[in-house]
Design an enzyme around this catalytic site. Structure first.
Site, PDB file in Angstrom:
ATOM      1  N   ARG A 171      30.449 -40.681  78.642  1.00  0.00           N
ATOM      2  CA  ARG A 171      31.607 -41.539  78.399  1.00  0.00           C
ATOM      3  C   ARG A 171      32.214 -41.967  79.725  1.00  0.00           C
ATOM      4  O   ARG A 171      31.964 -41.369  80.775  1.00  0.00           O
ATOM      5  CB  ARG A 171      32.663 -40.820  77.568  1.00  0.00           C
ATOM      6  CG  ARG A 171      33.303 -39.627  78.293  1.00  0.00           C
ATOM      7  CD  ARG A 171      34.512 -39.089  77.569  1.00  0.00           C
ATOM      8  NE  ARG A 171      35.122 -37.967  78.294  1.00  0.00           N
ATOM      9  CZ  ARG A 171      36.303 -37.440  77.990  1.00  0.00           C
ATOM     10  NH1 ARG A 171      37.005 -37.909  76.976  1.00  0.00           N
ATOM     11  NH2 ARG A 171      36.792 -36.426  78.696  1.00  0.00           N
TER      12      ARG A 171
ATOM     13  N   PHE B 112      32.498 -35.093  76.242  1.00  0.00           N
ATOM     14  CA  PHE B 112      33.564 -34.456  75.461  1.00  0.00           C
ATOM     15  C   PHE B 112      33.002 -34.095  74.090  1.00  0.00           C
ATOM     16  O   PHE B 112      32.733 -34.971  73.270  1.00  0.00           O
ATOM     17  CB  PHE B 112      34.779 -35.374  75.318  1.00  0.00           C
ATOM     18  CG  PHE B 112      35.979 -34.675  74.722  1.00  0.00           C
ATOM     19  CD1 PHE B 112      36.536 -33.573  75.355  1.00  0.00           C
ATOM     20  CD2 PHE B 112      36.533 -35.101  73.528  1.00  0.00           C
ATOM     21  CE1 PHE B 112      37.637 -32.915  74.820  1.00  0.00           C
ATOM     22  CE2 PHE B 112      37.636 -34.457  72.986  1.00  0.00           C
ATOM     23  CZ  PHE B 112      38.187 -33.357  73.635  1.00  0.00           C
TER      24      PHE B 112
ATOM     25  N   THR C 173      78.435 -42.664  97.089  1.00  0.00           N
ATOM     26  CA  THR C 173      76.999 -42.954  97.104  1.00  0.00           C
ATOM     27  C   THR C 173      76.679 -44.061  98.097  1.00  0.00           C
ATOM     28  O   THR C 173      75.584 -44.100  98.663  1.00  0.00           O
ATOM     29  CB  THR C 173      76.489 -43.319  95.702  1.00  0.00           C
ATOM     30  OG1 THR C 173      77.094 -44.539  95.262  1.00  0.00           O
ATOM     31  CG2 THR C 173      76.797 -42.208  94.712  1.00  0.00           C
ATOM     32  N   ASP C 174      77.620 -44.955  98.337  1.00  0.00           N
ATOM     33  CA  ASP C 174      77.400 -45.997  99.340  1.00  0.00           C
ATOM     34  C   ASP C 174      77.279 -45.384 100.728  1.00  0.00           C
ATOM     35  O   ASP C 174      76.487 -45.847 101.557  1.00  0.00           O
ATOM     36  CB  ASP C 174      78.545 -47.005  99.299  1.00  0.00           C
ATOM     37  CG  ASP C 174      78.262 -48.235 100.155  1.00  0.00           C
ATOM     38  OD1 ASP C 174      77.355 -49.015  99.802  1.00  0.00           O
ATOM     39  OD2 ASP C 174      78.935 -48.402 101.192  1.00  0.00           O
TER      40      ASP C 174
ATOM     41  N   GLN D  28      40.795 -31.775  81.302  1.00  0.00           N
ATOM     42  CA  GLN D  28      41.447 -30.534  81.723  1.00  0.00           C
ATOM     43  C   GLN D  28      40.628 -29.834  82.810  1.00  0.00           C
ATOM     44  O   GLN D  28      41.169 -29.315  83.790  1.00  0.00           O
ATOM     45  CB  GLN D  28      41.627 -29.587  80.523  1.00  0.00           C
ATOM     46  CG  GLN D  28      42.675 -30.033  79.525  1.00  0.00           C
ATOM     47  CD  GLN D  28      42.121 -30.923  78.427  1.00  0.00           C
ATOM     48  OE1 GLN D  28      41.116 -31.627  78.623  1.00  0.00           O
ATOM     49  NE2 GLN D  28      42.764 -30.906  77.267  1.00  0.00           N
TER      50      GLN D  28
ATOM     51  N   ASN E 268      44.832 -39.775  79.761  1.00  0.00           N
ATOM     52  CA  ASN E 268      43.433 -40.130  79.558  1.00  0.00           C
ATOM     53  C   ASN E 268      43.367 -41.598  79.173  1.00  0.00           C
ATOM     54  O   ASN E 268      43.776 -41.988  78.076  1.00  0.00           O
ATOM     55  CB  ASN E 268      42.826 -39.253  78.456  1.00  0.00           C
ATOM     56  CG  ASN E 268      41.313 -39.221  78.513  1.00  0.00           C
ATOM     57  OD1 ASN E 268      40.691 -40.160  79.007  1.00  0.00           O
ATOM     58  ND2 ASN E 268      40.731 -38.146  78.006  1.00  0.00           N
TER      59      ASN E 268
ATOM     60  N   LYS F 202      72.686 -41.639  95.414  1.00  0.00           N
ATOM     61  CA  LYS F 202      72.262 -43.039  95.446  1.00  0.00           C
ATOM     62  C   LYS F 202      70.783 -43.106  95.091  1.00  0.00           C
ATOM     63  O   LYS F 202      69.949 -42.453  95.744  1.00  0.00           O
ATOM     64  CB  LYS F 202      72.482 -43.637  96.840  1.00  0.00           C
ATOM     65  CG  LYS F 202      72.606 -45.153  96.846  1.00  0.00           C
ATOM     66  CD  LYS F 202      73.850 -45.609  96.101  1.00  0.00           C
ATOM     67  CE  LYS F 202      74.253 -47.033  96.431  1.00  0.00           C
ATOM     68  NZ  LYS F 202      75.468 -47.444  95.717  1.00  0.00           N
TER      69      LYS F 202
ATOM     70  N   HIS G 150      41.668 -44.208  77.749  1.00  0.00           N
ATOM     71  CA  HIS G 150      40.499 -44.282  76.878  1.00  0.00           C
ATOM     72  C   HIS G 150      39.784 -45.626  76.986  1.00  0.00           C
ATOM     73  O   HIS G 150      40.423 -46.691  77.038  1.00  0.00           O
ATOM     74  CB  HIS G 150      40.917 -44.062  75.423  1.00  0.00           C
ATOM     75  CG  HIS G 150      41.575 -42.740  75.183  1.00  0.00           C
ATOM     76  ND1 HIS G 150      40.918 -41.551  75.354  1.00  0.00           N
ATOM     77  CD2 HIS G 150      42.842 -42.422  74.794  1.00  0.00           C
ATOM     78  CE1 HIS G 150      41.738 -40.549  75.072  1.00  0.00           C
ATOM     79  NE2 HIS G 150      42.916 -41.056  74.738  1.00  0.00           N
TER      80      HIS G 150
END
Length: 323
Positions: free
Chosen positions: A197, A180, A79-80, A244, A270, A33, A272
């Site tokens: 940045r 960077f 599943t119930d 990283q 990332n 479920k 940007h």
């Protein structure tokens, strides 16, 4: 209705000389479920507590093959029924931490029904904070908190039990302290190098607890809060030369601080932020106005592992994005 009058005779074709019949078999499978919404209110005093989870159950076992190949449901717990078990356990045992709740469910499903070889139980915890009225926290009124979503996964694989905690949608940003540069350039490179940045990401992190620590008992709430605090402090304080590098440092600080943790896995897009060129309007832009791009984006993933520990690939079975 499909016209089958010109359909190829597959049975005849399969028996023609030199023809090899096509055969298939059932591969990996599980069922359960998904996204059971559970809210548990503890009201034994005037000051109520609220626990809000989305729980998914997934059960697996070789005995389930007949349900796929022949439609035989003799070994298929509905599943119930799995959903109802989640609610009943919340009432009978409480929730406490999501890891503890999933461990109880996992033990139940794999012992009450001996044909299940294993289970994957997962949960997201939705955090609520008390509303403050006249400088005082209200006893029974809450507002949804927004600092990421806590996650938990419990894997039962025969006699082995693995617990993975984590967080997703933990969006963080630092307006400076990130660079960077030094990357290779070719005929398709247009990105400019930068020594200042915006660094922003939405952290998905999951950490696996050592089996011995799980068996001995862990204060999952305390460790979870401690890991998040360490990771956020590292993100803020580290002068980053790459996302990283930030990822590795965040994982290392969690492992160094908490001996219960075997490894930490990350997925970090990332987010940007590009400086907008305002020169056409006769304006300068000294690093103040940015365009926040939602796509495309760099996607950084990685694992930080405690030296000397045993790998546990079964722990990560069916954990999305962490294979």
């Amino acid at each position: 209705m499909t016209d089958t009058s010109t359909a190829p005779d597959t049975a005849a074709r399969a028996t023609e000389p030199g023809t090899v019949p096509t055969t298939v078999h059932l591969g990996a499978n599980q069922y359960g479920k998904a996204e059971v919404r559970l809210v548990r209110v503890t009201r034994d005093t005037d000051r109520h507590e609220i626990e809000d989870l989305t729980v998914t159950t997934q059960l697996r076992g070789t005995a389930l093959a007949d349900s796929y190949t022949d439609g035989d449901n003799a070994k298929v717990l509905a599943t119930d029924s799995q959903k109802n078990t989640v609610y009943a356990f919340a009432r009978e045992h409480g929730v406490h931490s999501p890891e503890e709740f999933l461990l109880r469910l996992g033990r139940h499903f794999t012992t009450a029904f001996d044909w299940y070889d294993g289970a994957t139980l997962s949960a997201e915890q939705h955090t609520w904070e008390r509303i403050t009225v006249a400088g005082r926290e209200h006893d029974h009124a809450f507002v949804r908190a927004g600092a990421g979503t806590r996650t938990a996964v419990v894997q039962v694989d025969g006699d082995d039990v693995h617990v993975i905690a984590g967080v997703t949608d933990l969006t963080v940003l630092k307006s400076t302290g990130s660079e960077f540069h030094g990357f290779p350039r070719d005929g398709y490179t247009t990105l400019a190098e930068t020594d200042d940045r915006i660094l922003a990401t939405s952290v998905t992190a999951r950490w696996r607890y050592l089996p011995d620590a799980v068996a001995a008992g862990i204060d999952y709430d305390a460790v979870h809060a401690g890991v998040l605090a360490r990771m956020l402090e590292t993100f803020a304080d580290l002068h980053s030369l790459a996302l990283q590098q930030t990822l590795f440092a965040m994982g290392r600080t969690a492992i160094e601080a908490f001996p219960e943790i075997a490894e930490v896995r990350f997925s970090m897009p990332n987010k940007h932020h590009f400086l907008v060129d305002l020169a056409p309007f006769g304006l300068d832009n000294p690093g103040e106005v940015f365009f926040a791009a939602d796509r495309p984006y760099g996607l950084i993933s990685g694992t930080v592992v405690r030296d000397g520990i045993e790998e546990a690939p079964a722990a990560w079975l069916a954990v999305p994005g962490f294979v």
